[in-house]
Design a protein around this motif. Structure first.
Motif, PDB file in Angstrom:
ATOM      1  N   LYS A   1      20.938   9.843  -2.548  1.00 46.72           N
ATOM      2  CA  LYS A   1      21.279  11.186  -2.990  1.00 46.72           C
ATOM      3  C   LYS A   1      20.116  12.144  -2.735  1.00 46.72           C
ATOM      4  N   ALA A   2      20.392  13.230  -2.035  1.00 47.51           N
ATOM      5  CA  ALA A   2      19.366  14.239  -1.788  1.00 47.51           C
ATOM      6  C   ALA A   2      18.848  14.789  -3.108  1.00 47.51           C
ATOM      7  N   PHE A   3      17.603  15.164  -3.122  1.00 51.49           N
ATOM      8  CA  PHE A   3      16.846  15.659  -4.276  1.00 51.49           C
ATOM      9  C   PHE A   3      16.384  14.506  -5.161  1.00 51.49           C
ATOM     10  N   ASP A   4      17.309  13.651  -5.614  1.00 48.99           N
ATOM     11  CA  ASP A   4      16.917  12.540  -6.482  1.00 48.99           C
ATOM     12  C   ASP A   4      16.204  11.434  -5.707  1.00 48.99           C
ATOM     13  N   ASP A   5      16.749  11.059  -4.548  1.00 52.33           N
ATOM     14  CA  ASP A   5      16.253   9.905  -3.796  1.00 52.33           C
ATOM     15  C   ASP A   5      15.393  10.284  -2.588  1.00 52.33           C
ATOM     16  N   TYR A   6      15.453  11.500  -2.175  1.00 51.82           N
ATOM     17  CA  TYR A   6      14.645  11.967  -1.053  1.00 51.82           C
ATOM     18  C   TYR A   6      14.749  13.486  -0.973  1.00 51.82           C
ATOM     19  N   ILE A   7      13.799  14.093  -0.309  1.00 54.39           N
ATOM     20  CA  ILE A   7      13.911  15.497   0.075  1.00 54.39           C
ATOM     21  C   ILE A   7      13.504  15.615   1.540  1.00 54.39           C
ATOM     22  N   VAL A   8      14.192  16.473   2.266  1.00 53.32           N
ATOM     23  CA  VAL A   8      13.872  16.692   3.680  1.00 53.32           C
ATOM     24  C   VAL A   8      13.918  18.179   3.994  1.00 53.32           C
ATOM     25  N   TRP A   9      13.195  18.540   5.026  1.00 48.58           N
ATOM     26  CA  TRP A   9      13.215  19.897   5.555  1.00 48.58           C
ATOM     27  C   TRP A   9      12.814  19.835   7.025  1.00 48.58           C
ATOM     28  N   THR A  10      12.572  20.949   7.646  1.00 42.95           N
ATOM     29  CA  THR A  10      12.153  20.969   9.050  1.00 42.95           C
ATOM     30  C   THR A  10      11.209  22.126   9.293  1.00 42.95           C
ATOM     31  N   ASP A  11      10.360  21.964  10.283  1.00 46.04           N
ATOM     32  CA  ASP A  11       9.496  23.049  10.743  1.00 46.04           C
ATOM     33  C   ASP A  11      10.034  23.679  12.016  1.00 46.04           C
ATOM     34  N   LYS A  12      11.194  23.205  12.461  1.00 48.49           N
ATOM     35  CA  LYS A  12      11.825  23.761  13.646  1.00 48.49           C
ATOM     36  C   LYS A  12      12.784  24.888  13.255  1.00 48.49           C
ATOM     37  N   THR A  13      13.148  25.698  14.234  1.00 54.68           N
ATOM     38  CA  THR A  13      13.992  26.865  13.947  1.00 54.68           C
ATOM     39  C   THR A  13      15.370  26.780  14.593  1.00 54.68           C
ATOM     40  N   ASP A  14      15.762  25.581  15.075  1.00 56.75           N
ATOM     41  CA  ASP A  14      17.102  25.396  15.617  1.00 56.75           C
ATOM     42  C   ASP A  14      18.141  25.559  14.505  1.00 56.75           C
TER      43      ASP A  14
ATOM     44  N   LYS B   1      21.397  21.919   7.970  1.00 57.14           N
ATOM     45  CA  LYS B   1      21.648  23.199   8.605  1.00 57.14           C
ATOM     46  C   LYS B   1      20.430  24.096   8.419  1.00 57.14           C
ATOM     47  N   VAL B   2      20.140  24.887   9.447  1.00 56.34           N
ATOM     48  CA  VAL B   2      18.916  25.678   9.441  1.00 56.34           C
ATOM     49  C   VAL B   2      19.208  27.139   9.764  1.00 56.34           C
ATOM     50  N   LYS B   3      18.616  28.013   8.972  1.00 53.41           N
ATOM     51  CA  LYS B   3      18.611  29.435   9.278  1.00 53.41           C
ATOM     52  C   LYS B   3      17.163  29.879   9.349  1.00 53.41           C
ATOM     53  N   ALA B   4      16.820  30.604  10.397  1.00 57.03           N
ATOM     54  CA  ALA B   4      15.436  31.039  10.565  1.00 57.03           C
ATOM     55  C   ALA B   4      15.381  32.524  10.878  1.00 57.03           C
ATOM     56  N   SER B   5      14.412  33.174  10.291  1.00 56.92           N
ATOM     57  CA  SER B   5      14.139  34.567  10.621  1.00 56.92           C
ATOM     58  C   SER B   5      12.659  34.683  10.931  1.00 56.92           C
ATOM     59  N   PHE B   6      12.302  35.748  11.602  1.00 56.09           N
ATOM     60  CA  PHE B   6      10.917  35.908  12.048  1.00 56.09           C
ATOM     61  C   PHE B   6      10.398  37.264  11.593  1.00 56.09           C
ATOM     62  N   ASN B   7       9.194  37.219  11.075  1.00 52.42           N
ATOM     63  CA  ASN B   7       8.614  38.451  10.540  1.00 52.42           C
ATOM     64  C   ASN B   7       7.102  38.292  10.536  1.00 52.42           C
ATOM     65  N   LYS B   8       6.433  39.287  10.018  1.00 50.12           N
ATOM     66  CA  LYS B   8       4.982  39.231   9.929  1.00 50.12           C
ATOM     67  C   LYS B   8       4.553  39.428   8.482  1.00 50.12           C
ATOM     68  N   SER B   9       3.740  38.507   8.010  1.00 47.13           N
ATOM     69  CA  SER B   9       3.113  38.648   6.706  1.00 47.13           C
ATOM     70  C   SER B   9       1.746  39.279   6.921  1.00 47.13           C
TER      71      SER B   9
END
Length: 549
Positions: A112-125, A289-297
């Motif tokens: 089960k996500a959150f309880d048993d693992y967490i995942v993310w990505t550094d890609k923007t696909d 699923k991934v949503k990416a936006s680009f901006n400047k901090s």
């Protein structure tokens, strides 16, 4: 940032050597004011600033506030005619599927996500999928030729999921003969694990969480599950990344070992020299699923130009960001105010600038005040500055980093993180001993604190970097008080909505002493003609010598 307690420090006077111009020992010190400091902390840590997460209204308010404070102090812009260094970043929202299927020769089961693992990505696909991807246990996931260690030796992980352990070889079984013993190296950091897995061609990497080895509970990672994460915008650059990265609790890893016909003894065997990676004959299936936006901090930067050697600079840093608005706690509070982490250090940067600006004798070297963005997202603002410096690296004398100021009273000691790294440690030792105190050192070297705040990015470029934090020997308290305060913060408030400003308990007394010490160390260098050096044995010494000032 990992949290600490208090620094001691009262003003002191450095005896001037032949390379140091004389100055008044009181010059600038009397300006520090606890009420002014607390006012800035209260503003920056207020709900109105929404947890100061980059790419939010909280960033706009924070950056505007810092620019206005620097402007009111009469500081010069640090980037030409601007107080801002733009930092291009990607804002990535990775939404994981609610479960992961684990298939073995004996059948399948679900995690089960959150309880048993967490995942993310550094890609923007737009999406990523694991479709019956093979799982491999690769020990610590380390390739370290200088230690004759290669957890990927003879293994092809292209298209596979690697599961690795956090920290360095030896840590999980207490074997101090490996690597640097108890002290974590960069090989032990979770960021390195993901980087190496990507270099090896892995499709995904899961780090096995252990509270002692990671130095924080699994809940810290859970707080960022299915929320936006920031990365530097590296589009067009050849930088490898896994499709999925994340963490898995130790008890779930043991469940996977059992399902594959092994057991938890694999975690012990991974500490043996010559350990070979183990295919687990399990296949993982999940999606994201991934949503990416680009901006400047924005990094906010101001300066006081030196009177005699303006091309030589001393850089004070503090990160202005925190975690924004996120998962509510049991009280329904969802604003991660980050009062200690790091509204306190950011407020201290303003006070530091005010003190230097007030000096009757102007610093001979340029003093730079740099409030960096996105530290909590992986030291991104300081990393960008280090790769795109506004002042030459070989002319940068030192970095003094402030990541959490003392909320409590004075201590007799102060702690240096990174013992034996540079001569800045000696500057501090001189200061403390002259005031009847003593210098102590980080006792939790396994946590790798030297790699966990913005000074690290300066150190990697060879710039001597001072990271000093809280002592534990409190004046008027028994020896257990300091440890108890540190333990309470780490367990209850670190990266939680409860890290908020409390007007009644935050006296400002200890913080002002912290700032006076750090000011005095910087002031000493501001009137010297010599450059502080790295010590023998420091991994950063050779880098500095290649770019000698």
């Amino acid at each position: 940032m990992k949290k600490y307690l208090t620094l001691l420090v009262s003003p002191f006077f450095f005896a001037c050597d032949s390379s140091t111009s004389k100055f008044s020992e009181e010059d600038g010190l009397s300006v520090f004011n606890a009420d002014t400091l607390k006012k800035h902390i209260a503003v920056l840590a207020s709900d109105d600033f929404m947890g100061r997460k980059p790419f939010t209204e909280g960033e706009t308010k924070t950056v505007n506030y810092l620019v206005e404070q620097f402007r009111q102090l009469g500081l010069e812009p640090g980037n030409g005619d601007s107080y801002i260094q733009s930092v291009p970043m990607a804002n990535i929202l990775a939404t994981a599927a609610p479960s992961m299927q684990v298939k073995s020769g004996k059948g399948s089961f679900m995690l089960k996500a959150f309880d048993d693992y967490i995942v993310w990505t550094d890609k923007t696909d737009s999406s990523f999928t694991l479709d019956n991807a093979d799982l491999v246990f690769a020990g610590y996931g380390v390739v370290a030729p200088e230690y004759n260690w290669n957890d990927y030796a003879g293994l092809d992980v292209k298209g596979k999921v690697v599961m690795v352990m956090v920290n360095d070889p030896g840590f999980w079984i207490g074997d101090s003969s490996l690597f640097k013993g108890k002290a974590m190296t960069y090989y032990g950091r979770w960021t390195y694990k993901f980087e190496e897995a990507a270099r090896q061609g892995a499709k995904a990497c899961l780090i096995i969480h252990n509270t002692a080895a990671a130095s924080y509970p699994f809940s810290v990672q859970q707080n960022s599950f299915n929320t936006t994460r920031l990365k530097l915008d590296n589009r067009g650059k050849d930088i490898p990344n896994c499709d999925m990265i994340g963490w898995i609790p130790e008890h779930v890893a043991n469940r996977l070992f059992v399902a594959s016909g092994f057991d938890s003894t694999l975690l012990k065997k991974a500490n043996q020299s010559g350990f070979k990676p183990v295919p687990l004959n399990l296949q993982l299936t999940t999606s994201m699923k991934v949503k990416a936006s680009f901006n400047k901090s924005g990094n906010v930067i101001a300066k006081i130009t030196g009177s005699k050697r303006p091309d030589e600079v001393i850089i004070y840093t503090a990160h202005w960001d925190h975690l924004g608005i996120g998962r509510p706690n049991k009280d329904g509070d969802s604003v991660y105010n980050g009062a200690l982490d790091n509204a306190s250090g950011t407020a201290g940067l303003i006070e530091m600038a005010r003190a230097f600006k007030s000096m009757n004798k102007k610093p001979e070297r340029t003093i730079v005040f740099l409030a960096v963005t996105a530290e909590e997202q992986g030291l991104l603002g300081s990393a960008y500055y280090a790769e795109n410096p506004l002042f030459p690296v070989d002319k940068t004398v030192a970095n003094i980093n402030m990541d959490g100021l003392n909320r409590f009273g004075k201590t007799k000691d102060m702690v240096v993180v990174g013992q034996g790294q540079s001569e800045l440690e000696d500057y501090l030792n001189d200061a403390i001993t002259k005031k009847g105190g003593y210098l102590s050192f980080d006792q939790h070297t396994e946590a790798g604190y030297y790699y966990r705040s913005d000074h690290f990015n300066f150190a990697k470029k060879g710039i001597p970097a001072l990271f000093a934090n809280s002592g534990k020997d409190f004046v008027g308290k028994d020896s257990s008080y300091g440890k108890a305060m540190e333990k309470e913060f780490n367990e209850k408030h670190y990266h939680q909505p409860s890290d908020h400003y409390d007007e009644k308990s935050w006296t400002g007394e200890g913080a002002i002493n912290d700032l006076q010490l750090l000011f005095t160390v910087g002031r000493r260098m501001a009137f010297e003609s010599s450059f502080p050096k790295w010590k023998e044995g420091s991994e950063f010494k050779l880098t500095r010598e290649k770019n000698k000032p």
